[in-house]
Enzyme design. Structure first.
Site, short mmCIF file in Angstrom:
data_model
loop_
_atom_site.label_atom_id
_atom_site.label_comp_id
_atom_site.label_asym_id
_atom_site.label_seq_id
_atom_site.Cartn_x
_atom_site.Cartn_y
_atom_site.Cartn_z
N ASP A 80 4.20 -3.41 -26.19
CA ASP A 80 4.86 -3.73 -27.46
C ASP A 80 5.88 -2.67 -27.85
OD1 ASP A 80 3.36 -6.01 -27.68
OD2 ASP A 80 2.16 -5.35 -29.40
N ASP A 110 16.22 9.32 -39.96
CA ASP A 110 15.54 8.03 -39.74
C ASP A 110 16.21 7.21 -38.65
OD1 ASP A 110 13.88 8.74 -41.83
OD2 ASP A 110 14.75 7.35 -43.28
N ARG A 129 4.45 -8.44 -0.23
CA ARG A 129 4.08 -7.39 -1.16
C ARG A 129 5.17 -6.31 -1.08
NH1 ARG A 129 -1.95 -6.12 0.74
NH2 ARG A 129 -0.92 -6.42 2.75
N GLU A 146 -11.36 -0.90 -3.52
CA GLU A 146 -10.64 -0.25 -2.42
C GLU A 146 -9.46 0.52 -2.97
OE1 GLU A 146 -9.45 -3.52 0.10
OE2 GLU A 146 -7.70 -3.99 -1.12
N HIS A 206 7.34 -3.88 -31.58
CA HIS A 206 7.37 -5.14 -32.31
C HIS A 206 5.96 -5.52 -32.71
CE1 HIS A 206 6.01 -7.47 -28.76
NE2 HIS A 206 6.83 -6.72 -28.06
N TRP A 207 5.82 -6.02 -33.92
CA TRP A 207 4.54 -6.50 -34.44
C TRP A 207 4.81 -7.84 -35.10
CZ3 TRP A 207 -0.48 -5.98 -34.08
CH2 TRP A 207 -1.30 -6.53 -35.06
N ASP A 237 0.83 -1.22 0.00
CA ASP A 237 0.00 0.00 0.00
C ASP A 237 0.86 1.26 0.00
OD1 ASP A 237 -2.00 -1.94 0.46
OD2 ASP A 237 -1.84 -1.68 2.63
#
Length: 473
Positions: free
Chosen positions: A372, A467, A314, A216, A356-357, A39
């Site tokens: 991605d 580029d 946690r 919550e 990335h594709w 938390d």
């Protein structure tokens, strides 16, 4: 892409004009910030310090640490600034502290049970009038009086257009089991006024997973005339996740109809990065004030023995928030342990990012899913001062060149792959404020885009140098 090709493909002029340096440049941190701290709340103050508090596994005290950087909180000394009494009110579980600075004083909002009934959880406020809240004196300002005297927790406060509000989670037996999100106006930092309104109730499957009916941990971030309230849902194990409510800052926030709930989680478990049950978040800003930072907790494993509340592991984590073209936040995925990823925008097509594709590297606008287009800049697989670009959502997969094309592929451990996936980061060829990546095993060749696809080539023209230039975001 070459400028002439850009005109042919997009109908716009050649993309060689200088792009503006991004308003929100890249920023990275190394997770985890703090082990066994749930938390979490990190507040950046005008004194130049970040103040950090969180729930401790013993649920018995309030701790505070500070540093001039978010990363510095990892090693900052921790001070116990308040301990629960041995008997009576506030002598039970101590949960979810938040530190705020309001009207020249420090306030900590917390939930506390009673010594003879640790589950008699109610919201309370501590106050400190000293400049340094770590060395200052804290007093109990009192319990926040709510019309309904039931299990209530996770109070947070925020200001919209000069009006201060309190949001919190509470059970209403008339509504049903679990907790809902409520909102009320405040007359001072410890007092609500008027009638609270329930703005979210857990009804969807993603809000009721793990056998719990939970909304919550509300947290608020504002941008572009909108108020975004994240909240956590479901059981506090791997099912735990974040949803989001959205309202116009000019709307009547005390009308439930002003708030629209996300159709699903906006941040959830991602097994590929070994992050489970992310939630109970808050927000802060980067050291330069230019990036919004998500602060949250999760676990590094899925399976828990016994009650999740008895599992101490946690831990506090941070990562950068990105903003979509429509002005809404994109939290992406809970990223892997270690250095957080960056995004790389094109110098001459600033709305396009490397992504990335189907494992081919290219530049695109409006990338979804966000991950991605996120890459971790890590020590080069070939060493010798190089870097490698590791996919955020496919850990162990790296940007590499083969046959002059750039792909994102899994490291096969060979020397060839290490060489193909290693680059030397140079000052941007078209703008020194950017970055260009020179191939390790093809010296003089750089990652550049052409027809929106990434290639490795020797940049011999002004267009090619443009580029081959990118900005970190």
């Amino acid at each position: 892409m070459a400028g002439s090709a850009a005109a042919a493909f997009t109908g716009i002029s050649a993309g060689t004009a200088r792009a503006a340096v991004p308003a929100s440049p890249g920023v990275t941190y190394t997770n985890t910030i703090a082990e066994q701290r749930a938390d979490p709340h990190i507040f950046k103050h005008t004194d130049g310090f970040y103040y950090f508090t969180a729930t401790v596994p013993a649920y018995d005290r309030i701790v505070l640490r500070r540093a001039t950087t978010i990363q510095g909180l990892s090693s900052a000394a921790e001070t116990t600034i308040w301990t629960r009494p041995a008997t009576g009110t506030m002598g039970g579980y101590i949960w979810a502290p938040e530190i705020h600075f309001i009207g020249g004083k420090w306030y900590i909002y917390l939930a506390a049970g009673d010594a003879n009934n640790v589950w008699h959880i109610r919201p309370y406020v501590l106050e400190c009038a000293d400049a340094n809240p770590i060395t200052g004196t804290w007093t109990v300002k009192g319990r926040i009086a709510l019309p309904l005297d039931t299990f209530s927790l996770d109070a947070t406060t925020f200001d919209v257009n000069g009006t201060r509000y309190l949001a919190w989670a509470q059970n209403d037996p008339a509504v049903g089991r679990g907790t809902n999100i409520y909102l009320a106006q405040m007359s001072n930092p410890w007092t609500i006024t008027g009638t609270p309104v329930m703005i979210s109730r857990p009804t969807a499957a993603w809000e009721t997973a793990g056998g719990e009916t939970v909304n919550e941990g509300p947290a608020v971030i504002q941008r572009n005339g909108k108020v975004f309230m994240t909240f956590s849902a479901s059981a506090t194990d791997a099912n735990y996740c974040m949803g989001m409510l959205t309202a116009s800052a000019s709307a009547n926030l005390l009308s439930a109809s002003s708030w629209a709930k996300s159709t699903g989680p906006v941040f959830a478990t991602f097994a590929a990065t070994s992050q489970y049950g992310p939630g109970h978040n808050q927000f802060t800003v980067s050291e330069d004030g230019k990036s919004d930072i998500l602060v949250y907790h999760d676990r590094s494993y899925k399976d828990i023995s016994g009650s999740p509340l008895n599992d101490p592991n946690r831990r506090t984590r941070v990562q950068k928030i990105y903003w979509k073209a429509d002005g809404t936040p994109d939290f992406g995925i809970p990223v892997a342990d270690g250095v957080t990823p960056i995004r790389l925008s094109s110098y001459n097509y600033p709305d396009r990012f490397i992504r990335h594709w189907e494992f081919r590297a290219r530049i695109d606008p409006n990338v979804s899913p966000l991950a991605d287009s996120q890459f971790r800049v890590v020590t080069g697989l070939a060493g010798t001062g190089t870097v490698s670009l590791e996919s955020a959502n496919f850990p162990g997969y790296f940007m590499r060149h083969k046959n002059s094309e750039v792909w994102v592929e899994k490291n096969d451990g060979t020397a060839l792959f290490a060489g193909d996936a290693s680059f030397t980061a140079r000052a941007g060829l078209a703008d020194s404020a950017g970055v260009s990546y020179e191939s390790y095993n093809l010296p003089g060749s750089y990652i550049r885009h052409y027809n929106y696809l990434l290639r490795v080539q020797a940049p011999s023209t002004t267009t090619a140098r443009a580029d081959a230039t990118f900005y970190t975001q």
